[in-house]
Design a protein around this motif. Structure first.
Motif, PDB file in Angstrom:
ATOM      1  N   ARG A 126      -4.758   9.354  -5.369  1.00 24.06           N
ATOM      2  CA  ARG A 126      -6.363   9.569  -5.358  1.00 24.06           C
ATOM      3  C   ARG A 126      -6.726   7.976  -5.979  1.00 24.06           C
ATOM      4  N   ALA A 127      -5.998   7.436  -7.128  1.00 26.07           N
ATOM      5  CA  ALA A 127      -6.501   5.968  -7.418  1.00 26.07           C
ATOM      6  C   ALA A 127      -6.483   5.047  -6.291  1.00 26.07           C
ATOM      7  N   ALA A 128      -5.262   5.199  -5.429  1.00 22.81           N
ATOM      8  CA  ALA A 128      -5.189   4.247  -4.045  1.00 22.81           C
ATOM      9  C   ALA A 128      -6.533   4.203  -3.379  1.00 22.81           C
ATOM     10  N   ARG A 129      -6.933   5.609  -3.147  1.00 22.47           N
ATOM     11  CA  ARG A 129      -8.002   5.650  -2.202  1.00 22.47           C
ATOM     12  C   ARG A 129      -9.374   5.237  -2.920  1.00 22.47           C
ATOM     13  N   LEU A 130      -9.643   5.410  -4.225  1.00 24.32           N
ATOM     14  CA  LEU A 130     -10.649   4.824  -4.809  1.00 24.32           C
ATOM     15  C   LEU A 130     -10.783   3.237  -5.004  1.00 24.32           C
ATOM     16  N   ALA A 131      -9.383   2.818  -4.886  1.00 25.27           N
ATOM     17  CA  ALA A 131      -9.186   1.101  -4.748  1.00 25.27           C
ATOM     18  C   ALA A 131      -9.383   0.494  -3.501  1.00 25.27           C
ATOM     19  N   GLY A 132      -9.827   1.455  -2.414  1.00 26.26           N
ATOM     20  CA  GLY A 132     -10.138   1.022  -1.223  1.00 26.26           C
ATOM     21  C   GLY A 132      -9.122   1.157  -0.099  1.00 26.26           C
ATOM     22  N   ILE A 133      -7.889   1.730  -0.712  1.00 26.69           N
ATOM     23  CA  ILE A 133      -6.618   1.883   0.491  1.00 26.69           C
ATOM     24  C   ILE A 133      -6.982   2.785   1.481  1.00 26.69           C
ATOM     25  N   ASP A 134      -6.712   2.659   2.599  1.00 22.74           N
ATOM     26  CA  ASP A 134      -6.699   3.499   3.531  1.00 22.74           C
ATOM     27  C   ASP A 134      -5.431   4.587   3.478  1.00 22.74           C
ATOM     28  N   ASN A 171       0.837  -1.199  -0.036  1.00 28.58           N
ATOM     29  CA  ASN A 171      -0.244  -0.027   0.026  1.00 28.58           C
ATOM     30  C   ASN A 171       0.748   1.166   0.193  1.00 28.58           C
ATOM     31  N   ALA A 178       1.438   1.890  -3.552  1.00 26.75           N
ATOM     32  CA  ALA A 178       0.375   2.468  -4.277  1.00 26.75           C
ATOM     33  C   ALA A 178       0.087   4.008  -3.803  1.00 26.75           C
ATOM     34  N   TRP A 180     -15.404  -0.419  -0.317  1.00 25.76           N
ATOM     35  CA  TRP A 180     -14.891  -1.755  -0.653  1.00 25.76           C
ATOM     36  C   TRP A 180     -15.047  -2.897   0.487  1.00 25.76           C
ATOM     37  N   ASN A 199      -7.733   8.565 -11.812  1.00 24.88           N
ATOM     38  CA  ASN A 199      -8.372   8.065 -10.556  1.00 24.88           C
ATOM     39  C   ASN A 199      -8.325   6.662 -10.520  1.00 24.88           C
ATOM     40  N   ASP A 223       2.310   5.960  -5.558  1.00 26.10           N
ATOM     41  CA  ASP A 223       2.082   6.164  -6.992  1.00 26.10           C
ATOM     42  C   ASP A 223       1.038   6.883  -7.453  1.00 26.10           C
ATOM     43  N   ASN A 224      -0.048   6.756  -7.060  1.00 26.19           N
ATOM     44  CA  ASN A 224      -1.110   7.631  -7.314  1.00 26.19           C
ATOM     45  C   ASN A 224      -2.288   7.651  -6.444  1.00 26.19           C
TER      46      ASN A 224
END
Ligand SMILES: Nc1ncnc2c1ncn2[C@@H]1O[C@H](COP(=O)(O)OP(=O)(O)OP(=O)(O)O)[C@@H](O)[C@H]1O
Ligand SMILES: [Mg+2]
Lengths: 317, 496
Positions: free
Chosen positions: A198-206, A189, A192, B328, B342, A195-196
């Motif tokens: 915003r994308a990490a957050r939207l992929a469920g990473i805290d 994480n 992740a 999720w 995103n 790296d990005n």
């Protein structure tokens, strides 16, 4: 590996460039100085690498996550005097060890909370805590060095055979942190998020928790670094670790971690720290002025990073 | 007629991966050429070479009578080659008008920006591309992906183009905005501008193109006038075999299926809502609307990214998620709009991009073996084209990145799937695969909400259709019994 892919590996991984430099400096010193390969000298080099390396492990995680931690040098000083004062006050060196790491952890956690909850930029946050932690160390000691020579200090000055204890700690921690970074969810994480985010957050990473975690780890490792440095000198000076953040960040960058986050390896960071230690040793052995040492380290960092980004540019932009 | 652009034998490899194997192409002034091909065929790579964004390994380019080797995009722009990239490239922190006139900001000698004049110059450009509703003073980063796309096109108009390259410009546009874009293209064409147009929507090709060039595996497999080709012929050229999109029976709302999610008059307090609907297991809710109607905002409210200021969401599995992380965790999976900003974790491998969300629910240790097996399976199902699962996702073609993000959702084994333009940039064949996958999963009880700008996609996939206009729900009905016109006219309902 066939020839071409070896070349490609060397070309595309900064770790490899730095490893090659390390080998060259090592071989060069072997021929240039008869003292270099003595147990005593190598053991000194190992000591020089250890604290920078240990603190760089945490710094690397922070930078991979897209942040930076400027406070580590001051945390080293604060932790060193904490170790000395706590063990003196309680008579229990073990509490000194706990205190040093705990104070580093606390500063790191504070950094993380300020960055994520109040959203102060990491550079500014840790610039602030750099000042605060140093001030606290001076205030607590009234600016006076503290004696630190109990068994807790042994972690810093002790040797097992010819091998410094702190070097063994570096090796062990490197293995642990490398495993953490590559094989655990939290470690991945970190990459992740850097790296990005915003994308990490939207992929469920805290994302916030991940950032707090890396700052806390970095602070804790800097706390340990302070304990070791104070122990090595058997004397905890509140000014210990002044300017260390630059060495540590240089080692991390030299080791191939991208300052923009998301990229880098723990192995590379240790190689970076080793190269810096070896260069320092070279100047001592070859009797070159310390001023040149400072200049050369700067040149090496710029060279290594510059070569790498020239290589990368064609692919990236 | 001499060609404006003449290309011979363009080759390009990335390491050992030969992506272009020798491309020949001539384009005359005022000609619109559609460049088609499956995901990873090499379309973007080819146009990137034309516009100086990438170097070439071999081949010649003659533009406007002169042999050219552009080593930077600046040189190409100065020569009149304007390239709108597949992935958006507006500067998010600048305003729309600053983006439109990026670089000189129309300041002249003084160097001082006249905000009023800049805004005034921006409005007609925006209006020409059908984006008159966008305030030029707004920050570009706040706009939705589709709005940003329109601004990119308007930006191209502010420059003096002789060759305009549009790489999937319509992928996030609804037919309405696409029509505005086509009007612009026709106008440019009549002024002698040549256009290269890349799209995966074949119907658009017949609306706008003079010629159709199909790439496969890095080479030109066919080059025909549009009148001499057909949808079937193009698909056969692209895939290398005859291929028919098997028509699916219309989806039906399952009778008495358990409720998975209920939205009760939710609104974001900033123009979206109140919106209500219910989602049952096995239901596929298709959300349609024009750009700016609030579709993405609705999904953001559902997944906890956007705060709900009024109304409430109830989930069968518990409380409404307060953040995407929580979403999720409670069984929602989100495929966001805007894959570059995103979606993807650019430097991580394709494999890690696929398993990242699933991993958050697992233990602390990364289970490499099972992750690899899972990624491998999804990779094969969706036909992702890449050198291997370890390749950084940023070097995949756009459509293949999109497939990997879809795989990320499936890997998490969700009970509710939220998809924002799931087939953005995906080729015809894979679209069919994605539709079939979604249908199959719905058959097993998955509930799906998907936003799409493609009306055929809504009608093919949805069991229930919802249409938004100006942040309000203007249609909410079972798919059966709805025609194209019902949906379209609901999308055009004027603001109350
Ligand atoms: N920087 C890169 N490094 C390695 N491979 C790359 C790189 N850029 C592109 N590729 C590879 O080149 C191939 C062609 O990519 P390209 O983006 O041109 O496809 P495309 O036809 O535009 O596809 P799409 O319809 O999905 O946009 C892909 O297989 C991709 O993985
Ligand atoms: Mg492309």
């Amino acid at each position: 590996m066939e020839g071409r892919s070896v070349v490609r590996f060397l070309r595309t991984r900064r770790e490899a460039t730095v490893l090659a430099m390390l080998v060259i400096v090592f071989l060069g010193l072997t021929f240039a100085s008869e003292f270099f390969l003595t147990g005593r000298n190598l053991s000194n080099v190992a000591r020089q690498i250890s604290v920078v390396g240990i603190v760089a492990l945490g710094q690397a995680l922070v930078i991979i996550a897209g942040g930076i931690d400027l406070s580590v040098g001051s945390v080293i000083g604060l932790a060193a005097v904490t170790a000395a004062m706590v063990s003196a006050a309680t008579g229990m060196p073990s509490l000194g060890i706990v205190g040093a790491i705990a104070i580093g952890m606390a500063v790191g956690f504070l950094n993380g909370v300020l960055v994520t909850r109040i959203r102060i930029n990491p550079f500014i946050t840790t610039l602030g805590t750099l000042s605060i932690a140093r001030g606290a160390a001076l205030l607590a000691t009234n600016g006076n060095p503290q004696r630190f020579d109990n068994w807790a200090a042994w972690l810093g000055y002790g040797r097992i055979g010819e091998v410094p204890v702190q070097f063994l700690l570096l090796v062990a921690l490197t293995l642990v942190v490398a495993f953490f970074a590559t094989r655990t969810r939290w470690g991945r994480n970190v990459y992740a998020v850097g790296d990005n985010a915003r994308a990490a957050r939207l992929a469920g990473i805290d994302v916030a928790r991940t950032r707090i975690m890396v700052f806390t780890l970095s602070g804790s490792l800097a706390g340990l670094g302070g304990l070791l440095l104070g122990g090595m000198l058997t004397n905890s000076n509140p000014n210990l670790g002044l300017g260390y953040e630059l060495d540590v960040i240089a080692a991390v960058i030299l080791g191939g971690v991208a300052l923009s986050g998301g990229r880098g390896s723990i192995g590379g960071v240790v190689i970076g720290a080793a190269l810096m230690g070896l260069l320092r040793n070279a100047f001592v052995l070859l009797n070159v002025s310390g001023y040149w040492q400072t200049i050369t380290i700067g040149l090496v960092v710029i060279l290594a990073v510059g070569a790498d980004s020239l290589n990368r540019r064609r692919e990236d932009d | 007629m001499t060609a404006l652009l003449s290309v011979r034998g363009i080759e390009k490899s990335f390491d050992r991966n030969r992506v272009l194997t020798g491309i020949d192409l001539d384009i005359a002034a005022g000609e619109v050429v559609a460049l088609l091909g499956e995901n990873g065929a090499g379309k973007s790579t080819f146009v990137n070479i034309l516009s100086g964004a990438l170097g070439r390994d071999a081949g010649r380019v003659v533009f406007a009578g002169a042999e050219t080797v552009f080593s930077t995009t600046r040189e190409a722009i100065d020569a009149g080659i304007i390239h709108i990239h597949q992935e958006l490239s507006l500067i998010g922190s600048l305003s729309v008008m600053e983006n439109l006139f990026i670089g000189d900001y129309r300041t002249g000698r003084s160097g001082i920006i006249d905000r009023k004049a800049l805004a005034a110059a921006s409005r007609p450009l925006l209006e020409r591309v059908g984006a008159g509703h966008i305030d030029p003073r707004r920050t570009a980063g706040e706009l939705s992906t589709a709005e940003q796309q329109l601004v990119e096109i308007a930006k191209a108009l502010s420059r003096n183009a002789r060759l305009l390259i549009l790489d999937e410009p319509t992928a996030s546009l609804t037919p309405h905005e696409a029509a505005a874009l086509f009007a612009v293209v026709r106008e440019l064409k009549s002024r002698g501008v040549a256009v290269i147009f890349i799209s995966h929507r074949l119907e658009e090709v017949f609306q706008i193109a003079d010629r159709v060039v199909v790439l496969r595996d890095g080479g030109v497999v066919s080059d025909r006038p549009v009148a001499a080709t057909s949808r079937e012929a193009i698909i056969a050229d692209m895939t290398g075999r005859a291929f028919a999109l098997g028509a699916m029976p219309p989806a039906i709302v399952p009778e008495g299926a358990p409720l998975r999610l209920a939205a009760e008059a939710i609104g974001d307090g900033a123009g979206i809502g109140p919106i209500s609907f219910e989602l049952r297991a096995g239901e596929i809710l298709g959300v349609f609307g024009l750009v700016g109607a609030g579709r993405t905002e609705l999904l953001e409210m559902l997944c906890g990214k956007r705060a709900i200021k009024s109304g409430a969401i109830r989930l069968a599995s518990g409380a409404a998620p307060a953040s995407p992380t929580a979403a999720w965790r409670s069984g929602l999976a989100l495929l966001p709009e805007g894959r570059k900003t995103n979606g993807i974790l650019p430097n991580l491998s394709v494999e890690e991009n696929i398993v990242v969300a699933r991993r958050q629910a697992g233990g602390g240790l990364v289970a490499r073996g099972s992750e690899r097996a899972l990624a491998d399976r999804l990779w094969r199902t969706l036909g992702i084209v890449a050198a291997g699962p370890g390749q950084p996702i940023r070097s995949l073609s756009g459509g293949n990145q999109q497939k990997a993000l879809f795989a990320r959702c499936l890997a998490a084994d969700p009970s509710i799937l939220l998809l924002d333009e799931p087939t953005h940039g995906v080729d015809v064949r894979t679209k069919g695969d994605i539709y079939r996958t979604v249908r199959d999963l719905a058959g097993e009880g998955l509930a799906v909400v998907f936003v799409s700008s493609e009306l055929p996609e809504i009608l093919a996939l949805a069991s229930t259709v919802m249409v938004l206009a100006h942040g309000r729900r203007t249609l909410y009905a079972p798919r059966a019994g709805l025609g194209e016109n019902d949906v379209l006219s609901a999308a055009f309902v004027e603001a109350a």
